[in-house]
Design an enzyme around this catalytic site. Structure first.
Site, PDB file in Angstrom:
ATOM      1  N   HIS A 165      -3.127  -7.061  -5.411  1.00  0.00           N
ATOM      2  CA  HIS A 165      -2.376  -8.207  -4.666  1.00  0.00           C
ATOM      3  C   HIS A 165      -2.851  -8.552  -3.431  1.00  0.00           C
ATOM      4  CE1 HIS A 165      -0.675  -4.130  -3.725  1.00  0.00           C
ATOM      5  NE2 HIS A 165      -0.316  -4.385  -2.495  1.00  0.00           N
ATOM      6  N   HIS A 173      -1.775  -9.662   0.714  1.00  0.00           N
ATOM      7  CA  HIS A 173      -0.879 -10.021   1.545  1.00  0.00           C
ATOM      8  C   HIS A 173      -0.701 -11.426   2.302  1.00  0.00           C
ATOM      9  CE1 HIS A 173       0.957  -5.866   1.402  1.00  0.00           C
ATOM     10  NE2 HIS A 173      -0.226  -5.474   0.824  1.00  0.00           N
TER      11      HIS A 173
HETATM   12  P1  AMP Z   1       0.137  -1.952  -0.444  1.00  0.00           P
HETATM   13  O1  AMP Z   1       0.170  -1.002   0.197  1.00  0.00           O
HETATM   14  O2  AMP Z   1      -0.954  -3.146  -0.266  1.00  0.00           O
HETATM   15  O3  AMP Z   1      -0.072  -1.676  -1.735  1.00  0.00           O
HETATM   16  O4  AMP Z   1       1.325  -3.011  -0.439  1.00  0.00           O
HETATM   17  C1  AMP Z   1       2.565  -3.006  -1.283  1.00  0.00           C
HETATM   18  C2  AMP Z   1       3.464  -3.709  -0.771  1.00  0.00           C
HETATM   19  O5  AMP Z   1       4.390  -4.004  -1.840  1.00  0.00           O
HETATM   20  C3  AMP Z   1       4.155  -3.287   0.437  1.00  0.00           C
HETATM   21  O6  AMP Z   1       4.020  -4.136   1.396  1.00  0.00           O
HETATM   22  C4  AMP Z   1       5.797  -3.157   0.097  1.00  0.00           C
HETATM   23  O7  AMP Z   1       6.484  -3.373   1.173  1.00  0.00           O
HETATM   24  C5  AMP Z   1       5.890  -4.022  -1.040  1.00  0.00           C
HETATM   25  N1  AMP Z   1       6.793  -3.732  -2.007  1.00  0.00           N
HETATM   26  C6  AMP Z   1       6.913  -2.629  -2.710  1.00  0.00           C
HETATM   27  N2  AMP Z   1       7.666  -2.799  -3.737  1.00  0.00           N
HETATM   28  C7  AMP Z   1       8.288  -3.971  -3.530  1.00  0.00           C
HETATM   29  C8  AMP Z   1       9.144  -4.684  -4.418  1.00  0.00           C
HETATM   30  N3  AMP Z   1       9.873  -4.175  -5.436  1.00  0.00           N
HETATM   31  N4  AMP Z   1       9.176  -6.140  -4.271  1.00  0.00           N
HETATM   32  C9  AMP Z   1       8.343  -6.663  -3.149  1.00  0.00           C
HETATM   33  N5  AMP Z   1       7.751  -6.005  -2.427  1.00  0.00           N
HETATM   34  C10 AMP Z   1       7.466  -4.678  -2.517  1.00  0.00           C
END
Ligand code: AMP
Length: 138
Positions: free
Chosen positions: A102, A104
């Site tokens: 993903h 950001h």
């Molecule tokens: P990463 O650290 O790049 O793996 O980021 C994961 C991101 O996903 C974090 O910014 C979380 O806040 C976000 N996140 C986790 N669970 C969910 C969810 N159910 N819906 C939307 N965002 C999420």
């Protein structure tokens, strides 16, 4: 590839748990981050499974980054931001917490600091209001 089909983004992609969607096409999905580092923080995912950028099929990147550009423009306009940061983490040691690739998209304003990564949960109605502004600018 060590891809876990039960990760939370795989569940969102299968429609098993909800998200606050801003954009979807055949190859990608974009929705509001539930712990935003700034108002209007969006995540963009390819639908194709990979744990992160390092094990992804390169064919994933053209549609993924086409959506990142499209949504980043809408985030900047819709949220009235001064700039936009694009981040992407590979591996737990690099800060990755969800193991489906993903990207950001985080809007920035002059003089306003970023909140902590994976910090505090935002209210659903606030996420929905931000999503509506971004969707209106798409
Ligand atoms: P990463 O650290 O790049 O793996 O980021 C994961 C991101 O996903 C974090 O910014 C979380 O806040 C976000 N996140 C986790 N669970 C969910 C969810 N159910 N819906 C939307 N965002 C999420």
């Amino acid at each position: 590839m060590n891809y876990d089909q039960t990760n939370i983004f795989a569940k969102i992609l299968r429609g098993e748990i909800p998200c606050t969607k801003v954009y979807e096409d055949a190859h990608t999905l974009a929705f509001m981050d539930i712990m935003p580092q700034a108002d209007g923080h969006v995540l963009v995912l390819p639908k194709a499974p990979s744990t992160n950028l390092l094990d992804a099929d390169p064919a994933t990147f053209a549609p993924l980054f086409a959506t990142v550009q499209k949504v980043a423009r809408a985030v900047k306009t819709g949220m009235g931001a001064d700039g936009v940061v694009i981040t992407q983490f590979n591996g737990a040691a690099a800060g990755q917490t969800v193991f489906h690739l993903h990207v950001h998209i985080i809007p920035r304003w002059e003089g306003i600091a970023l909140r902590r990564h994976s910090g505090q949960m935002e209210q659903m109605d606030v996420l929905k209001a931000h999503a509506e502004k971004i969707i209106a600018a798409l």
